[in-house]
Design an enzyme around this catalytic site. Structure first.
Site, PDB file in Angstrom:
ATOM      1  CG  ASP A 244      -2.070   0.964   1.085  1.00 44.04           C
ATOM      2  OD1 ASP A 244      -3.225   0.511   0.987  1.00 44.04           O
ATOM      3  OD2 ASP A 244      -1.820   2.195   1.068  1.00 44.04           O
ATOM      4  CB  ILE A 245       0.794   4.217  -2.186  1.00 42.35           C
ATOM      5  CG1 ILE A 245       1.888   5.074  -2.765  1.00 42.35           C
ATOM      6  CG2 ILE A 245      -0.477   4.995  -1.935  1.00 42.35           C
ATOM      7  CD1 ILE A 245       1.590   5.572  -4.179  1.00 42.35           C
TER       8      ILE A 245
ATOM      9  CG  ASN B  75     -12.107  -0.401   3.853  1.00 40.38           C
ATOM     10  OD1 ASN B  75     -12.459  -0.860   4.938  1.00 40.38           O
ATOM     11  ND2 ASN B  75     -10.987   0.277   3.696  1.00 40.38           N
TER      12      ASN B  75
ATOM     13  N   GLY C 290     -16.136   2.740   3.517  1.00 45.09           N
ATOM     14  CA  GLY C 290     -14.830   3.404   3.466  1.00 45.09           C
ATOM     15  C   GLY C 290     -14.003   3.055   2.249  1.00 45.09           C
ATOM     16  CD  GLN C 291     -14.569  -0.561  -2.757  1.00 43.39           C
ATOM     17  OE1 GLN C 291     -15.711  -0.895  -2.430  1.00 43.39           O
ATOM     18  NE2 GLN C 291     -13.916  -1.112  -3.763  1.00 43.39           N
TER      19      GLN C 291
ATOM     20  CG  HIS D 144      -8.542  -2.905  -2.293  1.00 43.13           C
ATOM     21  ND1 HIS D 144      -9.438  -2.177  -3.042  1.00 43.13           N
ATOM     22  CD2 HIS D 144      -8.390  -2.237  -1.124  1.00 43.13           C
ATOM     23  CE1 HIS D 144      -9.806  -1.111  -2.355  1.00 43.13           C
ATOM     24  NE2 HIS D 144      -9.196  -1.123  -1.187  1.00 43.13           N
TER      25      HIS D 144
ATOM     26  CG  HIS E 188      -6.743  -2.728   3.133  1.00 46.16           C
ATOM     27  ND1 HIS E 188      -5.955  -1.611   2.942  1.00 46.16           N
ATOM     28  CD2 HIS E 188      -7.948  -2.433   2.578  1.00 46.16           C
ATOM     29  CE1 HIS E 188      -6.662  -0.679   2.311  1.00 46.16           C
ATOM     30  NE2 HIS E 188      -7.872  -1.144   2.081  1.00 46.16           N
TER      31      HIS E 188
HETATM   32  P1  AMP Z   1      -9.773   1.542   0.346  1.00 45.82           P
HETATM   33  O1  AMP Z   1     -10.106   2.691   1.234  1.00 45.82           O
HETATM   34  O2  AMP Z   1     -10.018   0.215   0.985  1.00 45.82           O
HETATM   35  O3  AMP Z   1     -10.404   1.673  -1.032  1.00 45.82           O
HETATM   36  O4  AMP Z   1      -8.213   1.587   0.198  1.00 45.82           O
HETATM   37  C1  AMP Z   1      -7.517   1.952  -0.946  1.00 45.82           C
HETATM   38  C2  AMP Z   1      -6.070   1.798  -0.605  1.00 45.82           C
HETATM   39  O5  AMP Z   1      -5.317   1.859  -1.798  1.00 45.82           O
HETATM   40  C3  AMP Z   1      -5.547   2.892   0.331  1.00 45.82           C
HETATM   41  O6  AMP Z   1      -4.988   2.271   1.500  1.00 45.82           O
HETATM   42  C4  AMP Z   1      -4.479   3.583  -0.499  1.00 45.82           C
HETATM   43  O7  AMP Z   1      -3.362   3.996   0.253  1.00 45.82           O
HETATM   44  C5  AMP Z   1      -4.120   2.509  -1.506  1.00 45.82           C
HETATM   45  N1  AMP Z   1      -3.600   3.007  -2.771  1.00 45.82           N
HETATM   46  C6  AMP Z   1      -4.138   3.963  -3.559  1.00 45.82           C
HETATM   47  N2  AMP Z   1      -3.396   4.139  -4.666  1.00 45.82           N
HETATM   48  C7  AMP Z   1      -2.371   3.263  -4.584  1.00 45.82           C
HETATM   49  C8  AMP Z   1      -1.255   2.958  -5.420  1.00 45.82           C
HETATM   50  N3  AMP Z   1      -1.045   3.587  -6.584  1.00 45.82           N
HETATM   51  N4  AMP Z   1      -0.381   1.997  -5.007  1.00 45.82           N
HETATM   52  C9  AMP Z   1      -0.589   1.365  -3.824  1.00 45.82           C
HETATM   53  N5  AMP Z   1      -1.616   1.600  -3.007  1.00 45.82           N
HETATM   54  C10 AMP Z   1      -2.501   2.546  -3.363  1.00 45.82           C
END
Ligand code: AMP
Ligand code: ZN
Length: 112
Positions: free
Chosen positions: A30-31, A86, A92-93, A99, A101
């Protein structure tokens, strides 16, 4: 899904810090990690969210969840980890490509 950032990662059009890849699944860090280790497991095929899954997706979902402990161990999460999916804006998505986590490490995670 041309504007989906996770589809772009799958296609190699955006970079990622890869943890695992097979024909169906990609995992990458995760970024914005919320713990010392924090990675995401995604299906390569675009699926919007868990709410868009049915029986047809059960093998894929099972494969993703079964991979989580294996990859968590490889990432050094020996004392445990948390998984989170999420789903929808109310859940909270923020990225609308399914995906899982997986995160942990450090002292302890807050109670839910
Ligand atoms: P969610 O709130 O469950 O949709 O989480 C989306 C997740 O994707 C968040 O934790 C972000 O930090 C992560 N994210 C968004 N863009 C990227 C990316 N380019 N590379 C890795 N993680 C990302
Ligand atoms: Zn996508």
């Amino acid at each position: 899904m041309s504007d989906c950032i996770f589809c772009k990662i799958v296609a190699g059009q955006l970079p990622s810090n890869k943890v695992y890849e097979d024909e169906d699944i990609l995992a990458f860090h995760d970024i914005h990690p919320v713990a010392p280790v924090h990675f995401l497991l995604i299906p390569k095929r675009h699926v919007e969210s868990l709410a868009h899954c049915d029986d047809e997706h059960a093998p894929l979902l099972g494969k993703m969840l079964a991979l989580a402990p294996k990859l968590a161990k490889e990432q050094g999460l020996d004392s445990g980890f948390r998984t989170m999916i999420n789903t929808g804006r109310g859940g909270g998505q923020e990225v609308f490509h399914l995906h899982v986590h997986v995160f942990g490490g450090g002292s302890h995670l807050p109670r839910l």
